[in-house]
Design a protein around this motif. Sequence first.
Motif, PDB file in Angstrom:
ATOM      1  N   ALA A 110      31.483  20.813  28.546  1.00 52.62           N
ATOM      2  CA  ALA A 110      30.550  21.783  28.585  1.00 52.62           C
ATOM      3  C   ALA A 110      30.096  22.565  27.160  1.00 52.62           C
ATOM      4  CB  ALA A 110      30.821  22.590  30.062  1.00 52.62           C
ATOM      5  N   ASN A 111      28.725  22.893  27.470  1.00 55.35           N
ATOM      6  CA  ASN A 111      28.492  23.826  26.173  1.00 55.35           C
ATOM      7  C   ASN A 111      28.027  25.412  26.734  1.00 55.35           C
ATOM      8  OD1 ASN A 111      26.028  23.228  27.393  1.00 55.35           O
ATOM      9  ND2 ASN A 111      25.165  22.080  25.440  1.00 55.35           N
ATOM     10  N   TRP A 112      27.987  25.639  28.061  1.00 53.73           N
ATOM     11  CA  TRP A 112      27.857  26.930  28.716  1.00 53.73           C
ATOM     12  C   TRP A 112      28.704  26.878  29.745  1.00 53.73           C
ATOM     13  CZ3 TRP A 112      25.021  30.980  27.020  1.00 53.73           C
ATOM     14  CH2 TRP A 112      24.331  31.001  26.015  1.00 53.73           C
ATOM     15  N   MET A 113      29.324  28.220  30.097  1.00 54.96           N
ATOM     16  CA  MET A 113      30.171  28.761  31.306  1.00 54.96           C
ATOM     17  C   MET A 113      29.485  29.798  31.963  1.00 54.96           C
ATOM     18  SD  MET A 113      33.951  30.170  31.340  1.00 54.96           S
ATOM     19  CE  MET A 113      34.983  28.561  30.994  1.00 54.96           C
ATOM     20  N   PHE A 114      29.375  29.697  33.376  1.00 54.48           N
ATOM     21  CA  PHE A 114      29.018  30.888  34.102  1.00 54.48           C
ATOM     22  C   PHE A 114      30.274  31.538  34.607  1.00 54.48           C
ATOM     23  CE2 PHE A 114      28.401  27.351  36.971  1.00 54.48           C
ATOM     24  CZ  PHE A 114      29.006  27.923  38.105  1.00 54.48           C
ATOM     25  N   CYS A 115      30.746  32.664  34.366  1.00 60.54           N
ATOM     26  CA  CYS A 115      32.024  33.302  34.376  1.00 60.54           C
ATOM     27  C   CYS A 115      32.000  34.764  34.937  1.00 60.54           C
ATOM     28  CB  CYS A 115      32.475  33.275  32.993  1.00 60.54           C
ATOM     29  SG  CYS A 115      34.348  33.636  32.857  1.00 60.54           S
ATOM     30  N   LEU A 116      33.135  35.002  35.680  1.00 57.38           N
ATOM     31  CA  LEU A 116      33.431  36.098  36.314  1.00 57.38           C
ATOM     32  C   LEU A 116      34.371  36.981  35.453  1.00 57.38           C
ATOM     33  CD1 LEU A 116      33.502  35.515  40.278  1.00 57.38           C
ATOM     34  CD2 LEU A 116      31.565  36.542  38.753  1.00 57.38           C
ATOM     35  N   VAL A 117      34.125  38.196  35.118  1.00 56.57           N
ATOM     36  CA  VAL A 117      34.876  38.843  34.247  1.00 56.57           C
ATOM     37  C   VAL A 117      35.179  40.424  34.708  1.00 56.57           C
ATOM     38  CG1 VAL A 117      34.515  37.549  31.992  1.00 56.57           C
ATOM     39  CG2 VAL A 117      32.984  39.845  32.611  1.00 56.57           C
ATOM     40  N   ARG A 118      36.331  40.786  34.596  1.00 58.73           N
ATOM     41  CA  ARG A 118      36.556  42.214  34.834  1.00 58.73           C
ATOM     42  C   ARG A 118      36.059  43.363  33.884  1.00 58.73           C
ATOM     43  NH1 ARG A 118      37.741  44.162  39.726  1.00 58.73           N
ATOM     44  NH2 ARG A 118      38.847  42.189  40.277  1.00 58.73           N
ATOM     45  N   THR A 119      35.126  43.967  34.267  1.00 58.15           N
ATOM     46  CA  THR A 119      34.548  45.267  33.424  1.00 58.15           C
ATOM     47  C   THR A 119      35.016  46.834  34.022  1.00 58.15           C
ATOM     48  OG1 THR A 119      32.448  45.003  34.962  1.00 58.15           O
ATOM     49  CG2 THR A 119      32.636  43.755  32.470  1.00 58.15           C
ATOM     50  N   SER A 120      35.571  46.793  35.189  1.00 57.12           N
ATOM     51  CA  SER A 120      35.989  47.917  35.609  1.00 57.12           C
ATOM     52  C   SER A 120      37.113  47.656  36.591  1.00 57.12           C
ATOM     53  CB  SER A 120      34.814  48.760  36.168  1.00 57.12           C
ATOM     54  OG  SER A 120      35.278  49.953  36.628  1.00 57.12           O
ATOM     55  N   ARG A 121      38.025  48.681  36.717  1.00 55.68           N
ATOM     56  CA  ARG A 121      39.114  48.683  37.646  1.00 55.68           C
ATOM     57  C   ARG A 121      38.794  49.860  38.795  1.00 55.68           C
ATOM     58  NH1 ARG A 121      42.544  44.707  37.214  1.00 55.68           N
ATOM     59  NH2 ARG A 121      42.771  43.524  35.143  1.00 55.68           N
ATOM     60  N   THR A 122      37.889  50.374  38.788  1.00 52.84           N
ATOM     61  CA  THR A 122      37.667  51.289  39.668  1.00 52.84           C
ATOM     62  C   THR A 122      37.198  50.909  41.161  1.00 52.84           C
ATOM     63  OG1 THR A 122      35.423  51.841  39.130  1.00 52.84           O
ATOM     64  CG2 THR A 122      37.123  53.213  38.083  1.00 52.84           C
ATOM     65  N   GLY A 123      37.451  51.629  42.377  1.00 55.82           N
ATOM     66  CA  GLY A 123      37.143  51.028  43.698  1.00 55.82           C
ATOM     67  C   GLY A 123      37.946  49.753  44.080  1.00 55.82           C
ATOM     68  N   ARG A 124      37.086  49.176  45.141  1.00 54.57           N
ATOM     69  CA  ARG A 124      37.654  47.833  45.698  1.00 54.57           C
ATOM     70  C   ARG A 124      37.501  46.981  44.600  1.00 54.57           C
ATOM     71  NH1 ARG A 124      35.326  45.150  49.233  1.00 54.57           N
ATOM     72  NH2 ARG A 124      33.001  45.980  48.700  1.00 54.57           N
ATOM     73  N   LYS A 125      38.685  45.694  44.502  1.00 56.57           N
ATOM     74  CA  LYS A 125      38.707  44.831  43.574  1.00 56.57           C
ATOM     75  C   LYS A 125      37.377  43.929  43.483  1.00 56.57           C
ATOM     76  CE  LYS A 125      41.339  41.659  47.017  1.00 56.57           C
ATOM     77  NZ  LYS A 125      42.497  40.860  46.910  1.00 56.57           N
ATOM     78  N   GLN A 126      36.581  44.016  44.609  1.00 62.70           N
ATOM     79  CA  GLN A 126      35.180  43.225  44.467  1.00 62.70           C
ATOM     80  C   GLN A 126      34.500  43.855  43.498  1.00 62.70           C
ATOM     81  OE1 GLN A 126      36.810  43.940  47.545  1.00 62.70           O
ATOM     82  NE2 GLN A 126      37.267  41.657  48.252  1.00 62.70           N
ATOM     83  N   GLN A 127      34.985  45.178  43.278  1.00 65.84           N
ATOM     84  CA  GLN A 127      33.858  46.054  42.342  1.00 65.84           C
ATOM     85  C   GLN A 127      34.320  45.889  41.026  1.00 65.84           C
ATOM     86  OE1 GLN A 127      34.536  49.850  44.599  1.00 65.84           O
ATOM     87  NE2 GLN A 127      32.405  49.600  45.418  1.00 65.84           N
ATOM     88  N   GLY A 128      33.553  46.169  40.039  1.00 64.12           N
ATOM     89  CA  GLY A 128      33.824  46.044  38.580  1.00 64.12           C
ATOM     90  C   GLY A 128      33.988  44.573  38.074  1.00 64.12           C
ATOM     91  N   ILE A 129      33.323  43.626  38.758  1.00 60.25           N
ATOM     92  CA  ILE A 129      33.285  42.492  38.380  1.00 60.25           C
ATOM     93  C   ILE A 129      31.882  42.216  37.797  1.00 60.25           C
ATOM     94  CG2 ILE A 129      33.420  39.976  39.084  1.00 60.25           C
ATOM     95  CD1 ILE A 129      35.557  40.723  41.081  1.00 60.25           C
ATOM     96  N   THR A 130      31.702  41.693  36.920  1.00 64.66           N
ATOM     97  CA  THR A 130      30.378  41.174  36.204  1.00 64.66           C
ATOM     98  C   THR A 130      30.355  39.459  35.903  1.00 64.66           C
ATOM     99  OG1 THR A 130      30.291  43.438  35.104  1.00 64.66           O
ATOM    100  CG2 THR A 130      28.987  41.540  34.267  1.00 64.66           C
ATOM    101  N   PHE A 131      29.105  39.064  36.105  1.00 61.32           N
ATOM    102  CA  PHE A 131      28.641  37.750  35.932  1.00 61.32           C
ATOM    103  C   PHE A 131      28.188  37.556  34.950  1.00 61.32           C
ATOM    104  CE2 PHE A 131      26.558  33.626  36.701  1.00 61.32           C
ATOM    105  CZ  PHE A 131      27.148  33.198  37.992  1.00 61.32           C
ATOM    106  N   LEU A 132      28.909  36.834  33.857  1.00 56.17           N
ATOM    107  CA  LEU A 132      28.517  36.553  32.473  1.00 56.17           C
ATOM    108  C   LEU A 132      27.989  35.024  32.340  1.00 56.17           C
ATOM    109  CD1 LEU A 132      28.339  38.376  30.282  1.00 56.17           C
ATOM    110  CD2 LEU A 132      30.632  37.860  29.556  1.00 56.17           C
ATOM    111  N   LEU A 133      27.127  34.855  31.269  1.00 49.47           N
ATOM    112  CA  LEU A 133      26.674  33.450  30.911  1.00 49.47           C
ATOM    113  C   LEU A 133      27.463  33.389  29.421  1.00 49.47           C
ATOM    114  CD1 LEU A 133      23.257  33.556  32.210  1.00 49.47           C
ATOM    115  CD2 LEU A 133      25.145  32.893  33.379  1.00 49.47           C
TER     116      LEU A 133
END
Length: 409
Positions: A168-191
Motif C-alpha cells: 500500500a502507498n496510503w493508510m487510513f489510520c486512527l490515532v490518539r490526539t487527546s486523553r480527556t473524556g471517554r476512550k472513544q473521545q480524543g481519537i482522530t481519523f487520519l490519512l
Amino acid sequence: MTLALSAEDQAFKDEVRAFLAAELTPRMRAAGELRTSVYAEPGAQAAWQQVLHTKGWAAPSWPKEYGGAGWSVVQRAIYARERVTAGAPPTSPMGIDQVGPAILRFGTDEQKAFFLPRILSGEHFWCQGYSEPQAGSDLAALAMRAERDGDELVCSGSKIWTTHANVANWMFCLVRTSRTGRKQQGITFLLIDMTSPGIEVRPIIMSSGEWIQNQVFFDQVRVPIANVLGEIDDGWTVAKYLLEFERGGTAYAPELLANLAALRRQAKGIPAEDGTLDEDPVFAAHLSAFAVDVEVLDALETEALSAVAEGREIGADASMMKILGTELQQRFTELALEAAGPLARAWQPGVTEPGGPVSGYPGAIADRSSGQPWQAIAPLRYLNERAGSIYAGTNEIQRGILAKAELGL
C-alpha cells in the motif's frame, strides 16, 4: 434469493456478462478463481481495477458525480453475482469500499478532489491502520499518539495485522490526539502517505505461508492537518461509519452462492462409498443446510443494499451480516476440505494464486498431478477464513452490539 429482473435490468445483466467475457484475461481469471483468501494477488487485482475504471465501473455504489457507476441496488446485485461467476478478481476493499465512502461522507471538497480520483484509478492502494498490539477488538483502547505541531500531526506508535501494508502507498489510520473524556473521545481519523519518513513495515507471515499481514511502526511521522478526515478528536464518528461498510457493506452471499455451485459440480467427480460424493446423503444434507443459510443471508444483504441506496444507515444490521457472512465463509471451507479429502493435505503454491509473497517459494509453476487446483486451495482458504470472525471486530463483539442495540441488554 432470486431477483425478478425488469427488461432494463436483464439488458444490464447481458451487458455485464458480455463485458466480463471480453475483458477478463486468463491471468485475471486465475487471480480470481485460484486465490487463497478474500484478497486477490495485488498485481492482477490492480490490472482488473484499471479495466473497470476505464469502463466507469470501478465503484458500483459511488454517485456518478464522483466517478462512480451510480448503479441501482438491483444492478449492484447483478454485477456482484456475475463477477464471481465469471471468476473475476475482487478489487481491494480498503479504497473503494471503505475509505472512499468515508471521504464521500466526511471529506472536504479538497480531500474529495484529491483522493477520490486516485482511489478509482488504483493509483492509491490503501491499507487500514486500526488494530494495535493492545487494542484489537477493543479498538477504542488504541494508543498510537499524534501530537499537533503547527499544521502537522506528529505520529508515533504501531499498528498490527495491517493487510497489504507491504504494497500500500496510503493508510487510513486512527490515532490518539487527546486523553480527556471517554476512550472513544480524543481519537482522530487520519490519512497517511506510506512513503512518509519514519514508517517501517515488518511482515507477519501467516499460517498459510503468505505475506499479507504486517506490523507498521511510526517514529515521529509528520502528517498534514489537511489529511484529517472529519474533526480532530472526533474520529470515532468516522470510524463507526466506515465500520458499517466493513462489517455489512460487503455482500458475502454472491460469492458463497458461486462457491456452493462450484462445490456441487466438483463433488460429482469425487468417488464415495456408493457412487460419487454428491450422492452421499450426509454430505448432501450438509450442502443443503448450508444453501438454506446462504439464501437467508442473500435476502438480508439485498434488504441492506436497499436501505443504503435510500440514504439510510444500516446500524446494528451490519453486525448481524458480518457474523452470518464470515461464519458461513468458514463453514464453506470446512465443506470444501471434506470434499477435497486427502489431496487437500499438501499445499502447492504454484497451483494457487496467493494474496501475497510466499516465504521460501520462488513462484515457479508446480506439478499439478496430485489433484485439482481447488483441492490444493481448500486448506489455504480454510486457514485464511479463520480470521474472518476476528477482523472488523470479533463476532463476539458483534453479538454484544446486537444485544445492546436490539435487546437493550
